[in-house]
Write a protein that holds these residues in place. Structure first.
Motif, mmCIF file in Angstrom:
data_model
loop_
_atom_site.group_PDB
_atom_site.id
_atom_site.type_symbol
_atom_site.label_atom_id
_atom_site.label_comp_id
_atom_site.label_asym_id
_atom_site.label_seq_id
_atom_site.Cartn_x
_atom_site.Cartn_y
_atom_site.Cartn_z
ATOM 1 N N THR A 1 14.636 55.219 -22.070
ATOM 2 C CA THR A 1 13.662 54.323 -21.987
ATOM 3 C C THR A 1 13.584 53.932 -20.302
ATOM 4 O O THR A 1 12.403 53.717 -19.737
ATOM 5 C CB THR A 1 13.621 53.329 -22.870
ATOM 6 N N ALA A 2 14.695 53.288 -19.895
ATOM 7 C CA ALA A 2 14.675 52.812 -18.636
ATOM 8 C C ALA A 2 14.174 53.514 -17.411
ATOM 9 O O ALA A 2 13.872 53.123 -16.622
ATOM 10 C CB ALA A 2 16.082 52.036 -18.473
ATOM 11 N N ALA A 3 14.663 54.855 -17.607
ATOM 12 C CA ALA A 3 14.794 55.836 -16.557
ATOM 13 C C ALA A 3 12.865 55.922 -16.196
ATOM 14 O O ALA A 3 12.705 56.524 -15.202
ATOM 15 C CB ALA A 3 15.278 57.097 -17.092
ATOM 16 N N ARG A 4 12.231 55.690 -17.215
ATOM 17 C CA ARG A 4 10.838 55.952 -16.992
ATOM 18 C C ARG A 4 10.275 54.606 -16.354
ATOM 19 O O ARG A 4 9.034 54.905 -15.672
ATOM 20 C CB ARG A 4 10.135 55.642 -18.531
ATOM 21 N N ARG A 5 10.932 53.933 -15.954
ATOM 22 C CA ARG A 5 10.330 52.523 -15.206
ATOM 23 C C ARG A 5 10.961 52.256 -14.125
ATOM 24 O O ARG A 5 10.506 51.547 -12.928
ATOM 25 C CB ARG A 5 10.159 51.579 -16.268
ATOM 26 N N ILE A 6 12.245 52.470 -13.978
ATOM 27 C CA ILE A 6 13.171 52.068 -12.759
ATOM 28 C C ILE A 6 14.185 53.068 -12.401
ATOM 29 O O ILE A 6 14.632 53.963 -13.108
ATOM 30 C CB ILE A 6 14.111 50.646 -13.379
ATOM 31 N N PRO A 7 14.864 52.997 -11.371
ATOM 32 C CA PRO A 7 15.787 53.966 -10.855
ATOM 33 C C PRO A 7 16.878 53.850 -11.603
ATOM 34 O O PRO A 7 17.441 52.935 -11.938
ATOM 35 C CB PRO A 7 16.001 53.534 -9.135
ATOM 36 N N VAL A 8 17.371 55.131 -11.826
ATOM 37 C CA VAL A 8 18.645 55.136 -12.716
ATOM 38 C C VAL A 8 19.532 56.414 -12.070
ATOM 39 O O VAL A 8 19.051 57.649 -11.835
ATOM 40 C CB VAL A 8 18.457 55.790 -14.214
#
Length: 493
Positions: free
Chosen positions: A153-160
């Motif tokens: 989920t985080a990878a869709r909105r922030i740099p991972v």
């Protein structure tokens, strides 16, 4: 910037000392311990570096309840530490060094561990992050399905940024960039059933492209130690990123420094190619300053004694291109060192072993009529490090040193016999009277000679000291010499 680091903790222990003699029980150096240092490794090192850069760091990991965990908690004080249930002992890597030269490493509790729990606070730290670094060291944290779901989920909105490990899990889909080193890229590609890559040049980009498609990531940055890195994106050709020239004793911590810096630059809005270039430069600068071993440790982590600060060789991080082992195509070509403009194979082997944190051993001589004394000296020398390079006097050099009737055996045959020994990894032939020019190019960590004199009396000692190397002598074996063997053969003839 609010950075969340997700990954596995390791405890790194450095035992530092000096060695000027070999044990009478076996051909191994005797280390006089000067001090012991303990510090956080793995994801703990990534988090420590980011916190030192001024970021607000939360570390999502698993911590045991043993003595090693107590050292880790002290080393990580000052950052938010969110942990799952302690399901396994603290993985500990203990390294013994002579000065700055690694001698041996002991691993305890480093086998894959059961998947730890994910608490609500751990999930919240991932959900609220502005940028995420995943430092996977194969200990189970990235196998947790709740954590993987949060990272997806985080990878869709922030740099991972995902730093993988051969024993770890597959990166979740859609991460900004995955950062394997070249050896890891080859291992991971093979494990995934992808077509093996053989070409060490173009093969880097090929391996990155295949892993990019397999992982469904936005980019893959394959690092190559001192040779820099190759950036492969979903669109466009691969980009070579050179590393600044720097003097590096070993690459411990380079991958952690690179992954953390890359994530921070991406979080600031820097475009990926520029962010990758800056991160490679940051990793090089970090190593030139001493790498992971230069970091301050927590109070109470250093036991009394003059700890000799030097670099650590973590094998899971940044091995150089084409990790070299015994006879890895080294020494297949015998060259007159002083007459060839190109670098011989032995020099290339030294660079590869050094890039992956190994110890380069060298010795030299005429080795005319190879005998048991030679074999014992060479075996003892090889036991001190990760490769042994023999600097061999050419026929012309031997004649000037020994007289017109020597050598008895030609240069080509002497080199072939040496390479037939399992303890010899490469032979470099030099045409001068002394091996100094040869040593300048190889720059071994340890120069070994047989004899009954002190190491600092060797004529090469001053030269070795200019790059931090040292001279070591091994026991002299009486009644075993080329001259004595030649005289015996003459009587038989």
């Amino acid at each position: 910037m609010k950075v969340t680091v997700v990954g596995d903790l390791l405890l790194d222990v450095d035992i530092n000392g000096t060695a000027t003699r070999l044990s009478p029980d076996a051909p191994v150096p005797v280390v006089d311990v000067g001090g012991v240092r303990r510090r956080a490794g793995g994801a703990g090192l990534v988090a420590t570096l980011l916190m030192r850069d001024g970021h607000d760091v939360t570390l999502v990991t698993a911590v045991s309840d043993d003595d090693g965990a107590a050292h880790l908690r002290r080393a990580l004080s000052g950052m938010e530490l969110l942990t799952g249930a302690p399901l396994a002992p603290t993985p500990t890597k203990t390294r013994v060094r002579i000065g700055s030269h690694p001698v041996v490493r002991f691993d305890e509790g480093c086998a894959p561990a059961p998947t730890p729990d994910c608490t609500g606070d751990m999930r919240a730290a991932i959900d609220s992050a502005e940028v995420i670094v995943v430092a996977d060291y194969g200990r189970g944290i990235t196998f947790n399905e709740d954590i993987r779901d949060a990272l997806t989920t985080a990878a869709r909105r922030i740099p991972v940024v995902w730093d993988p490990h051969p024993s770890g899990s597959q990166p979740v889909s859609g991460v900004s960039v995955v950062t394997p080193n070249l050896a890891e890229a080859r291992t991971l590609a093979k494990a995934a059933g992808l077509e093996p890559v053989v070409d060490p040049g173009a093969g880097t980009a090929q391996a990155g492209t295949r892993l990019l498609e397999h992982w469904n990531s936005r980019a893959v940055l394959v690092t190559k130690g001192e040779a820099g890195a190759v950036l492969v994106e979903a669109t466009g050709p691969a980009t070579d990123i050179p590393a600044p020239r720097t003097s590096v004793a070993d690459p411990c911590g380079a991958g952690d420094r690179l992954a953390g810096s890359l994530a921070a630059y991406l979080g600031l809005g820097v475009a990926l190619p520029e962010a990758a270039s800056r991160a490679v430069a940051d990793a090089s600068a970090f190593l030139s300053e001493g790498g992971a071993a230069s970091l301050a440790v927590d109070a109470g982590a250093v036991e009394p004694g003059p700890a000799a600060a030097g670099p650590d060789p973590a094998d899971a991080v940044e091995p150089g291109p084409g990790a070299a082992g015994p006879h890895a195509d080294a020494g297949a070509v015998v060259e007159l060192f002083g007459n060839q403009p190109s670098r011989p194979d032995g020099v290339q082997l030294a660079a590869e072993v050094r890039a992956q944190g190994g110890t380069v051993i060298a010795t030299g001589g005429c080795f005319d009529l190879l005998h048991a004394g030679h074999a014992r000296t060479l075996a003892a020398a090889r036991a001190m490090g990760d490769c042994l390079i023999v600097c061999l006097n050419s026929d012309q050099s031997v004649r000037r040193l020994k007289g017109p009737h020597r050598p008895i055996v030609s240069m080509e045959d002497r080199a072939e016999l040496l390479l037939a020994l399992s303890c010899v990894d490469a032979v470099v032939v030099f045409d001068e009277d002394t091996p100094e020019d040869c040593l300048e190019f190889i720059r071994p960590d340890i120069w070994v000679k047989g004899g009954d004199y002190q190491p600092d009396e060797l004529p090469e000692a001053r030269l070795l000291a200019t790059w931090g190397g040292q001279c070591v002598t091994v026991p002299f074996h009486p009644a075993r010499s080329t001259s004595g063997l030649a005289e015996a053969l003459a009587k038989v003839g």
